[in-house]
Write a protein that holds these residues in place. Structure first.
Motif, short mmCIF file in Angstrom:
data_model
loop_
_atom_site.label_atom_id
_atom_site.label_comp_id
_atom_site.label_asym_id
_atom_site.label_seq_id
_atom_site.Cartn_x
_atom_site.Cartn_y
_atom_site.Cartn_z
N LEU A 64 0.83 -1.20 0.00
CA LEU A 64 0.00 0.00 0.00
C LEU A 64 0.87 1.26 0.00
CD1 LEU A 64 -2.73 1.44 0.22
CD2 LEU A 64 -2.66 1.03 2.69
N ARG A 65 1.92 1.27 0.81
CA ARG A 65 2.84 2.42 0.83
C ARG A 65 3.45 2.63 -0.56
NH1 ARG A 65 4.27 4.17 5.94
NH2 ARG A 65 3.92 2.72 7.67
N MET A 66 3.81 1.55 -1.22
CA MET A 66 4.44 1.66 -2.54
C MET A 66 3.43 2.14 -3.57
SD MET A 66 6.89 -1.72 -2.41
CE MET A 66 7.76 -1.34 -3.94
N VAL A 67 2.19 1.69 -3.47
CA VAL A 67 1.14 2.20 -4.37
C VAL A 67 1.01 3.70 -4.21
CG1 VAL A 67 -1.34 2.23 -4.82
CG2 VAL A 67 -0.17 0.05 -4.51
N ARG A 68 1.00 4.16 -2.96
CA ARG A 68 0.85 5.59 -2.70
C ARG A 68 2.05 6.40 -3.21
NH1 ARG A 68 -3.24 5.63 -3.57
NH2 ARG A 68 -5.05 5.33 -2.26
N GLY A 69 3.17 5.73 -3.41
CA GLY A 69 4.33 6.41 -3.96
C GLY A 69 4.22 6.69 -5.45
N ILE A 70 3.31 5.97 -6.13
CA ILE A 70 3.21 6.14 -7.58
C ILE A 70 1.83 6.56 -8.06
CG2 ILE A 70 5.05 4.47 -8.03
CD1 ILE A 70 2.88 2.42 -8.76
N SER A 71 0.82 6.51 -7.17
CA SER A 71 -0.54 6.76 -7.65
C SER A 71 -1.47 7.21 -6.52
CB SER A 71 -1.11 5.48 -8.28
OG SER A 71 -2.46 5.65 -8.65
N ASP A 72 -2.49 8.00 -6.89
CA ASP A 72 -3.54 8.39 -5.96
C ASP A 72 -4.81 7.55 -6.17
OD1 ASP A 72 -2.07 10.43 -4.74
OD2 ASP A 72 -2.59 11.85 -6.33
#
Length: 226
Positions: A64-72
């Motif tokens: 989830l943290r990594m998703v938030r690093g690339i997308s909203d």
């Protein structure tokens, strides 16, 4: 109809989710591990993500943290963990909503419709941050100072936007590393270098700050000139 990415390693559960979402006329893609999901999100952004936490290659919270690093992209976490502290933690690190397993198709559909509705509403409003003569357009990733465009790198803009969204609050350095650099640890010098570059572009210095104020031993605060 929306495009939904289902991230679930259990084939039976994944098939059931795909069937349920497709029945409700959503276009559905799927991934069985975190790395495949991250690749899919970066290359073919969906409208929403259903994210299982029990993934084989990476802890779901870290994914989830990594998703938030690339997308909203809106993310609904599907979890068997129903402890309040765990749910709060997931929401704090970027989940838009959560579902505790097992859940019904109707429950899933209602939560998905809600996050999609919020996301669509947000896209209709320009996201602007103002602090004195400093203005940031988050959608266009553009910044101006007293009406003059600022030439900022991606990281400079991210840092300035994060501070501007929390104007008049001291932001700890550890928080900046976690939220802006997506690192759980790092060297404070990285922050200092970017602050120095930003100050130069804002026409100020650490000795004579105009917007960026360092609170020694604590963090950084953005405050509009009085």
């Amino acid at each position: 109809m929306a495009t939904v990415l289902v991230v679930e390693d259990d084939e039976f559960v994944r098939s059931a989710l795909i069937h349920e979402l497709a029945r409700r006329r959503h276009a559905v893609r799927s991934a069985g591990c975190a790395l495949d999901a991250l690749r899919e999100i970066s290359q073919n952004p969906p409208d929403a993500v259903i994210l299982d936490l029990g993934l084989p290659d990476l802890d779901g919270a870290e994914a989830l943290r990594m998703v938030r690093g690339i997308s909203d992209v809106p993310v609904i976490v599907a979890t068997a963990r129903d402890e309040e502290s765990e749910i709060v933690r997931l929401l704090e690190i970027g989940a838009d909503d959560y579902l505790v397993k097992p859940f019904s198709g109707d429950h899933l559909a209602a939560r998905l419709d809600a996050v999609l509705r919020r996301a669509r509403s947000a896209t209709l409003r320009p996201r602007l941050l103002d602090a004195g003569g400093l203005r940031l357009d988050l959608d266009r990733r553009a910044a101006t100072l007293d009406g003059v465009p600022l030439s900022l790198t991606r990281r400079e803009f991210d840092l300035l936007a994060y501070l501007a969204a929390r104007a008049d609050r001291v932001v700890p350095r550890r928080e900046l590393l976690t939220e802006v650099w997506q690192q759980s640890y790092g060297d404070d010098q990285t922050i200092d270098v970017h602050l120095s570059w930003l100050r130069r572009k804002l026409g100020e210095s650490a000795a004579v700050p105009r917007y960026l104020h360092t609170v020694r031993g604590v963090g950084v605060m953005l405050s509009a000139p009085r």
